[in-house]
Design an enzyme around this catalytic site. Structure first.
Site, mmCIF file in Angstrom:
data_model
loop_
_atom_site.group_PDB
_atom_site.id
_atom_site.type_symbol
_atom_site.label_atom_id
_atom_site.label_comp_id
_atom_site.label_asym_id
_atom_site.label_seq_id
_atom_site.Cartn_x
_atom_site.Cartn_y
_atom_site.Cartn_z
ATOM 1 C CE LYS A 96 45.072 42.260 -17.381
ATOM 2 N NZ LYS A 96 44.379 42.589 -15.847
ATOM 3 C CB THR A 102 53.709 45.876 -13.025
ATOM 4 O OG1 THR A 102 53.476 44.929 -11.800
ATOM 5 C CG2 THR A 102 54.803 46.535 -12.965
ATOM 6 N NE ARG A 155 40.147 44.140 -11.755
ATOM 7 C CZ ARG A 155 40.272 43.194 -12.165
ATOM 8 N NH1 ARG A 155 39.447 42.057 -11.991
ATOM 9 N NH2 ARG A 155 41.804 42.751 -12.583
ATOM 10 C CE LYS A 185 46.074 38.169 -9.274
ATOM 11 N NZ LYS A 185 45.324 39.298 -9.640
ATOM 12 C CB ALA A 237 38.012 39.505 -15.627
ATOM 13 C CG PHE A 259 41.995 37.010 -15.706
ATOM 14 C CD1 PHE A 259 43.114 36.673 -14.935
ATOM 15 C CD2 PHE A 259 40.753 36.814 -14.833
ATOM 16 C CE1 PHE A 259 43.207 36.127 -13.854
ATOM 17 C CE2 PHE A 259 40.787 36.154 -13.643
ATOM 18 C CZ PHE A 259 41.839 35.823 -13.214
ATOM 19 C CG PHE A 303 61.161 38.954 -17.738
ATOM 20 C CD1 PHE A 303 60.938 38.420 -16.526
ATOM 21 C CD2 PHE A 303 59.860 39.498 -18.431
ATOM 22 C CE1 PHE A 303 60.000 38.292 -15.797
ATOM 23 C CE2 PHE A 303 58.591 39.161 -17.576
ATOM 24 C CZ PHE A 303 58.882 38.606 -16.219
ATOM 25 C CD1 TRP A 363 57.975 44.568 -11.140
ATOM 26 C CD2 TRP A 363 60.470 44.411 -11.456
ATOM 27 N NE1 TRP A 363 58.677 43.706 -10.126
ATOM 28 C CE2 TRP A 363 60.057 43.788 -10.206
ATOM 29 C CE3 TRP A 363 61.792 44.690 -11.826
ATOM 30 C CZ2 TRP A 363 61.024 43.010 -9.264
ATOM 31 C CZ3 TRP A 363 62.819 44.171 -11.014
ATOM 32 C CH2 TRP A 363 62.296 43.468 -9.847
#
Length: 556
Positions: free
Chosen positions: A71, A73, A94, A105, A273, A301, A382, A410
């Site tokens: 999200k 990215t 954020r 992460k 969140a 999220f 992907f 990406w």
């Protein structure tokens, strides 16, 4: 293959003054934190009040899975793509918390060629905002216990203190503890505990305050506990709000940085969140809307958490209306929602995809029909996605009147998001019929039922006896008119993290309620959600290092 940090460290950055000049920010409002990051004085907003707002684009997602959705990215890549289309665009995101950085992460600034930089600074201390929030939170905690030690004029019941200390780290050892031991000189023994700083009400206050006076007023309203006869005691009664605001005055100023393609980014505030309201600061969003023609922001999220709270809490308090919503999904994640094992997500599986698609489709339905906002689905690409899988996803979304745009940000940066940017520009011109999930005058119970039924797809809400008692107390104290902020697992529409897809025939159990009077909402605790996470068996901290030249590795 280059890692995220390799790409970030290998990309030349522009001086932050050059980024500020893109937005027309005068030098007197820029407070430098090195060469590539700065705080922007909130007094700039006073000079911009008469300017019309730009268009607000909200990026949200399906319920997260171990397969990943991308999200942030996608948000960063969309901003870069809009800039490539010649638009004056600003991102509003954020700040990463140290807890997830050292936990699972390992960083949170986008990925690949769609990143916010300098990524090491963003993930490690940044400009000190979260530390300032922790200091303000813990100052109030110290003043609460000192008040009791010094005679307890307010008649605070040590068993009914609701204000916890905090630290910006995943540390399960601090969830429940007893302090004040060692004799009278060391305080009053009582049960206590820590929250992670991003779950502190002070974080929510900073993120929802319109200015310094509003921040101080919100701090004054914080309920720290209750007296022996069940009357609330506030930070204002302890005369704490002035000192708290003094600690927060610089933290209230939005932080300006850039993407790899030099798109301006405001990074400010970082509430989770699943346990908080999951949005960057209202101050940064308002500033971005005055400085840019398009503002791309994200909510934490899945759309059942972050987007719902963005729309029902932040937009309600800030008077905001998004022009468009982007819902991020991956074929891999949808197959996982459809029951495919994690080890088999790279294999074509149309049956699992069909069974997982309802998760995405419910989010689409919520955004377009419940909230009345135009939406586009961004499919984070992907290499293992097959033509048949992409065609199935595209067809099912179009049946709901929503287009799908393949996102390759990406791998390609802004160029990989041009199709998504074009669709966003198109739908952002459509009229909105923005409607929130509930009205202020509804009861807390009705508001929670509205969120559960309309957004989660539940049959309704049940309250434990303790929650029912607290519901009655908060209503009697006059807090019934506040919005609700549901603390719930991010992995499911339900309060059970193992229920993937779009479950039906379930009820949500509220096990506790607490008022965040300063933030301006009531928190409903569901399931086993924790306000202090723990580290995993193999935390990212084990792989983060710094060499003798000061170069950091292991962030990803």
């Amino acid at each position: 293959m280059l890692t995220d940090i390799d790409i970030a460290q290998g990309t030349p950055l522009l001086p932050v003054d050059d980024i500020a000049s893109k937005l027309g920010i005068p030098a007197k409002y820029i407070e430098h934190y090195g060469s590539y990051k700065a705080k922007i004085d909130y007094n700039l907003l006073l000079k911009q009040e008469a300017k019309p707002d730009g268009k607000l684009i909200l990026v949200t997602a399906i319920n997260p899975t171990p397969a990943g959705e991308g999200k942030t990215t996608t948000t960063v890549g969309l901003g870069d793509a809009l800039q490539q289309r010649g638009k004056k665009v600003v991102l509003a995101l954020r700040e990463p918390s140290l807890g997830p950085v050292f936990g699972i992460k390992g960083g949170a600034a986008g990925g690949g060629y769609a990143q916010v930089v300098p990524m090491e600074d963003l993930n490690l201390h940044f400009t000190g905002d979260i530390h300032a929030i922790g200091a303000a939170n813990n100052l109030l905690a110290a003043m609460v216990d000192n008040h009791i030690y010094q005679g307890n004029e307010l008649n605070l019941d040590p068993r009914k203190i609701t204000w916890k200390r905090c630290v910006d780290m995943n540390d399960r050892q601090l969830r429940f503890l007893v302090d004040g031991l060692g004799g009278k000189v060391n305080g009053t023994p009582r049960e206590d505990g820590f929250d992670i700083t991003v779950a502190s009400e002070v974080m929510a206050i900073l993120c929802l305050a319109r200015d310094l006076d509003d921040l101080k007023a919100r701090c004054r309203r914080i309920v720290v506990g209750y007296t022996y006869d069940d009357k609330p005691v506030t930070a204002g009664e302890l005369h704490a709000e002035g000192a708290m605001a003094a600690l927060l005055k610089d933290a209230l100023k939005p932080n300006l940085v850039q993407t790899l393609e030099h798109t301006p980014v405001f990074i400010h505030g970082g509430p989770f969140a699943n346990i908080a309201h999951g949005c960057n600061s209202l101050m940064a969003t308002r500033m971005a809307l005055k400085l840019g023609d398009y503002v791309v922001t994200e909510a934490g999220f899945g759309a059942d958490l972050g987007a719902e709270k963005f729309l029902d809490i932040k937009c309600r308090m800030g008077g905001l209306t998004p022009a468009a919503v982007v819902i991020v999904a991956t074929v891999r994640a949808l197959k996982f929602h459809g029951g495919a094992p994690k080890a088999e997500l790279d294999t074509e599986n149309l049956k699992a995809l069909e069974q997982g698609l309802p998760n995405l489709l419910r989010h689409i339905d919520n955004i377009t029909k419940r909230f009345g906002l135009p939406a586009v689905v961004a499919v984070n690409a992907f290499p293992t996605d097959t033509k048949a899988e992409l065609e199935l996803l595209d067809r099912r979304c179009r049946e709901l009147g929503v287009n799908v745009a393949l996102s390759e940000v990406w791998a390609k940066g802004g160029e990989g998001g041009l199709l998504l940017a074009d669709e966003v520009l198109r739908i952002a011109e459509q009229p909105t019929q923005f409607t929130m999930t509930y009205e202020n005058e509804e009861s807390l119970e009705d508001k929670l039922n509205a969120v559960a039924k309309k957004i989660y797809g539940a049959d309704g809400v049940d309250f434990t006896p303790a929650a029912q008692k607290e519901l009655a107390r908060l209503t009697a104290l006059g807090f019934g008119g506040l919005p609700v902020c549901v603390a719930k697992t991010q992995y499911s529409f339900s309060d059970d993290p193992v229920k993937r897809g779009a479950p039906v025939g379930f009820r949500v159990t509220v096990r506790g309620l607490k008022v965040a009077a300063g933030a301006g909402f009531v928190v409903a605790l569901t399931g086993e959600i924790m306000t202090m996470p723990g580290l995993p068996k193999s935390p990212a901290a084990q792989r983060i290092d710094v060499d003798s030249a000061g170069k950091i590795s292991g962030l990803f």
